[in-house]
Design an enzyme around this catalytic site. Structure first.
Site, short mmCIF file in Angstrom:
data_model
loop_
_atom_site.label_atom_id
_atom_site.label_comp_id
_atom_site.label_asym_id
_atom_site.label_seq_id
_atom_site.Cartn_x
_atom_site.Cartn_y
_atom_site.Cartn_z
N CYS A 1 2.40 5.28 8.03
CA CYS A 1 2.12 4.01 8.71
C CYS A 1 0.74 3.48 8.32
O CYS A 1 -0.15 4.24 7.90
CB CYS A 1 2.13 4.20 10.22
SG CYS A 1 3.74 4.55 10.93
N GLU A 32 -1.66 2.52 10.27
CA GLU A 32 -2.74 3.07 11.10
C GLU A 32 -3.22 4.41 10.56
O GLU A 32 -4.41 4.69 10.50
CB GLU A 32 -2.26 3.27 12.54
CG GLU A 32 -1.85 2.00 13.26
CD GLU A 32 -0.38 1.67 13.11
OE1 GLU A 32 0.19 1.87 12.00
OE2 GLU A 32 0.21 1.19 14.08
N CYS A 88 3.09 3.48 16.48
CA CYS A 88 4.15 4.46 16.76
C CYS A 88 3.56 5.70 17.42
O CYS A 88 2.33 5.89 17.45
CB CYS A 88 4.90 4.82 15.48
SG CYS A 88 4.05 6.06 14.47
N CYS A 91 1.25 7.90 15.21
CA CYS A 91 -0.08 7.31 15.00
C CYS A 91 -0.92 7.40 16.27
O CYS A 91 -2.13 7.64 16.20
CB CYS A 91 0.04 5.86 14.54
SG CYS A 91 0.65 5.74 12.84
N GLU A 110 5.79 3.35 2.09
CA GLU A 110 7.09 3.99 2.34
C GLU A 110 7.51 4.89 1.17
O GLU A 110 6.98 4.78 0.07
CB GLU A 110 8.15 2.92 2.61
CG GLU A 110 7.82 2.12 3.87
CD GLU A 110 8.93 1.18 4.31
OE1 GLU A 110 9.85 0.89 3.51
OE2 GLU A 110 8.85 0.73 5.47
#
Ligand code: THU
Length: 141
Positions: free
Chosen positions: A53, A55, A91, A94, A44
């Site tokens: 993320c 992934e 998400c 991704c 983050e």
């Protein structure tokens, strides 16, 4: 590699998650067709937008090391330090990024506190916009 082991690798990758703002830790394990596994966690940013993320971290690691074909990805996420009952689904960003490298066969394993659910990227992103659509205009390297 068996599915249970890929899911376990995603849980282990989650240990490195840097998620001080959401408190939501995610790990991913991406299985290349070569047999290599690439791990990732969410990273983050205090500016929020640049956050990556788990992934995509795994995917970018893989592609940057020369692997472009994948058979499966496992995702394990939840509130930091806990394995609650729910599954974490990839998400939209991704899904789109994974779609770039999917030949239609990519399996997606989503861990829960007591196991995992299985689907495919094709099911998670129906009618996705893919690289073939640009093929007439682009000469890929
Ligand atoms: N996150 C992932 O890493 N993967 C997902 O599939 C869903 C969301 C991260 C992004 C952010 O760091 C945190 O989880 C909360 O959205």
């Amino acid at each position: 590699m068996e599915k249970e082991r890929l899911v376990q690798t995603a849980w282990e990758a989650r240990e490195a998650a840097y998620a001080p703002y959401s408190g939501f830790a995610v790990g991913a394990a991406l299985l290349g067709k070569s047999g290599r596994v690439y791990t990732g966690c969410n990273v983050e940013s205090c500016a929020f937008g640049p956050t990556c993320c788990a992934e995509r971290t795994a995917l970018f690691k893989a592609v940057s090391e020369g692997e472009r074909e994948f058979s499966a990805i496992a995702v394990a996420g939840g509130p930091m330090g806990r394995r609650d009952g729910g599954v974490t689904t990839p998400c939209g960003v991704c899904r789109q990024m994974l779609y770039e490298f999917d030949d239609g066969s990519m399996t997606v394993l989503m861990a829960s506190g007591d196991g995992f659910c299985e689907t495919t990227l094709a099911q998670l992103l129906p009618m996705g916009f893919g690289p073939k659509r640009l093929a007439p205009m682009v000469t890929a390297p």
